[in-house]
Write a protein that holds these residues in place. Structure first.
Motif, PDB file in Angstrom:
ATOM      1  N   GLU A  71       0.818  -1.449   0.012  1.00 16.49           N
ATOM      2  CA  GLU A  71       0.058   0.117  -0.017  1.00 16.49           C
ATOM      3  C   GLU A  71       0.861   1.310   0.049  1.00 16.49           C
ATOM      4  O   GLU A  71       0.499   2.349  -0.715  1.00 16.49           O
ATOM      5  N   ASP A  72       1.927   1.367   0.794  1.00 15.21           N
ATOM      6  CA  ASP A  72       2.989   2.336   0.743  1.00 15.21           C
ATOM      7  C   ASP A  72       3.561   2.694  -0.602  1.00 15.21           C
ATOM      8  O   ASP A  72       3.753   3.634  -0.870  1.00 15.21           O
ATOM      9  N   LYS A 104       1.936   9.318  -6.150  1.00 17.13           N
ATOM     10  CA  LYS A 104       2.546  10.853  -5.693  1.00 17.13           C
ATOM     11  C   LYS A 104       3.299  11.036  -6.637  1.00 17.13           C
ATOM     12  O   LYS A 104       3.312  12.135  -7.186  1.00 17.13           O
ATOM     13  N   LYS A 115       1.033   4.190  -2.910  1.00 11.10           N
ATOM     14  CA  LYS A 115       0.807   5.499  -2.582  1.00 11.10           C
ATOM     15  C   LYS A 115       1.866   6.286  -3.163  1.00 11.10           C
ATOM     16  O   LYS A 115       1.973   7.304  -3.686  1.00 11.10           O
TER      17      LYS A 115
END
Length: 384
Positions: free
Chosen positions: A20-21, A28, A24
């Motif tokens: 998930e990180d 970005k 993300k």
């Protein structure tokens, strides 16, 4: 490999970051350097591609595991500063076809005829093959050429699927965008959703007169010869990716990839342990007592070694630099020679008499040292 930045550094995440990180972080970066926000900025486009390449690897558990173990070489098929010939690389079409859904509704998800738009770009399926390598090919690296039955761009219509350009018209339902938008009322209020156009399948165009050879698909089945380099030091189970050499996509889309799974042929004399090679040398008792020289096989041909007088059975001799090259270019393993005493099973009368006399000699009475006793410790050192 110096021109390739670490994928974790590219996305700005740690090596223990969750999926998930990673997602993300990629979103970005992708939004920051998206072409819509940086029109005409070549540097931003390169960073956009770099982030997509990093995400492609780190978001895939299998690719991520190979990258963590072998670095860029495990992804590209190159080792020790070599090039990426045949491997790696992302086009803008490839990025949007793979990851278009990660941008949400704020940006286009693919490329149309004018560059970037809503029309969906299809991607051909991947092809997976197994390649069996000899020890010599693993040690030295090799270029392989294989014939693959696959979908290729139709040569008659050049992949467009129509008899001519005049036989392709803009879809009247989506007006060439490839997407249709609906506004629905929900408990959260009015919401807008987008989906591929059902009339054109997300292509943004409709064929009025299909090509008679591919029947509008833009692809036909054929056999293609593909060559690719395999770097020295690959290991069983490693998978290399040859980008763009898989099946062609319908509608002049992005080709799939060729996935090459590495297998190792068994070698009758040498066994591999990591980057080391192991050979068992049987030596007669007189030669162990008096010393001898022996010619043994290696990955580079025959080598001659010296067996010192008084060498014990079970000793391990090391020939440095005669093993397998490290795939990341960190030197080369060794050839480990395991000494095994050969005990005769049949003796004539005179030979028996000779051994009877030797049995009484104090020099033939076993007097093992501490090193000789720790047989399993030596085995551990041999394979570590």
């Amino acid at each position: 490999m110096a021109d390739k930045r670490d994928y974790y550094e590219v996305l700005g995440v740690s090596r223990d970051a969750s999926q998930e990180d990673i997602k993300k972080a990629y979103r970005k970066m992708a939004l920051k350097y998206h072409p819509d926000r940086n029109p005409g900025d070549a540097t931003a486009e390169e960073k956009f591609k770099e982030a997509a390449e990093a995400y492609d690897v780190l978001s895939n558990p299998d690719k991520k595991a190979r990258y963590d173990q072998f670095g860029h070489a495990g992804m590209s098929g190159a080792a020790g500063g070599g090039g990426y010939e045949g491997f790696g690389g992302f086009s803008m079409e490839d990025i949007f076809s793979r990851f278009g859904d990660i941008f949400g509704g704020g940006f286009g998800g693919g490329f149309g005829s004018s560059g970037r738009g809503g029309a969906r770009v299809q991607k051909g399926s991947n092809i997976r093959i197994r390649v069996k390598l000899s020890l010599s090919e693993i040690v030295n690296g090799v270029t392989k050429t294989v014939k693959i039955k696959k979908a290729v761009k139709c040569p008659h219509c050049n992949g467009r699927g129509a008899e001519s350009d005049a036989d392709i018209r803009t879809c009247e339902t989506c007006h060439g965008t490839g997407m249709v938008t609906r506004v629905v009322q929900s408990f959260m209020g009015r919401m807008q959703t987008s989906s591929p156009c059902p009339a054109c399948g997300g292509q943004g165009k409709v064929i009025t007169k299909p090509c008679p050879h591919c029947h509008g698909a833009g692809v036909v089945e054929d056999t293609e010869e593909v060559s690719f380099k395999i770097p020295a030091g690959v290991v069983e189970g490693m998978q290399l990716t040859v980008h763009g050499k898989g099946n062609a996509a319908r509608g002049n889309g992005v080709n799939g990839d060729l996935l090459v799974l590495i297998e190792e042929e068994e070698n009758g004399e040498l066994q591999r342990d990591g980057n080391d090679l192991v050979y068992t040398l049987f030596v007669s008792m007189p030669d162990l007592v008096l010393g001898t020289t022996a010619e043994i096989p290696s990955a580079d041909g025959k080598v001659r070694i010296k067996v010192e007088a008084g060498t014990q059975s079970g000793a391990i001799l090391r020939v440095r630099g005669k093993g397998v090259p490290d795939i990341n270019g960190y030197g080369r393993g060794d050839l480990l020679v395991f000494i095994q005493a050969w005990t005769p099973t049949k003796l004539d009368k005179s030979e028996k008499e000779m051994f009877e006399k030797l049995r009484e000699s104090v020099n033939f009475a076993p007097r093992p040292s501490k090193t000789d006793k720790n047989f399993f410790d030596r085995l551990k050192k041999m394979f570590n």
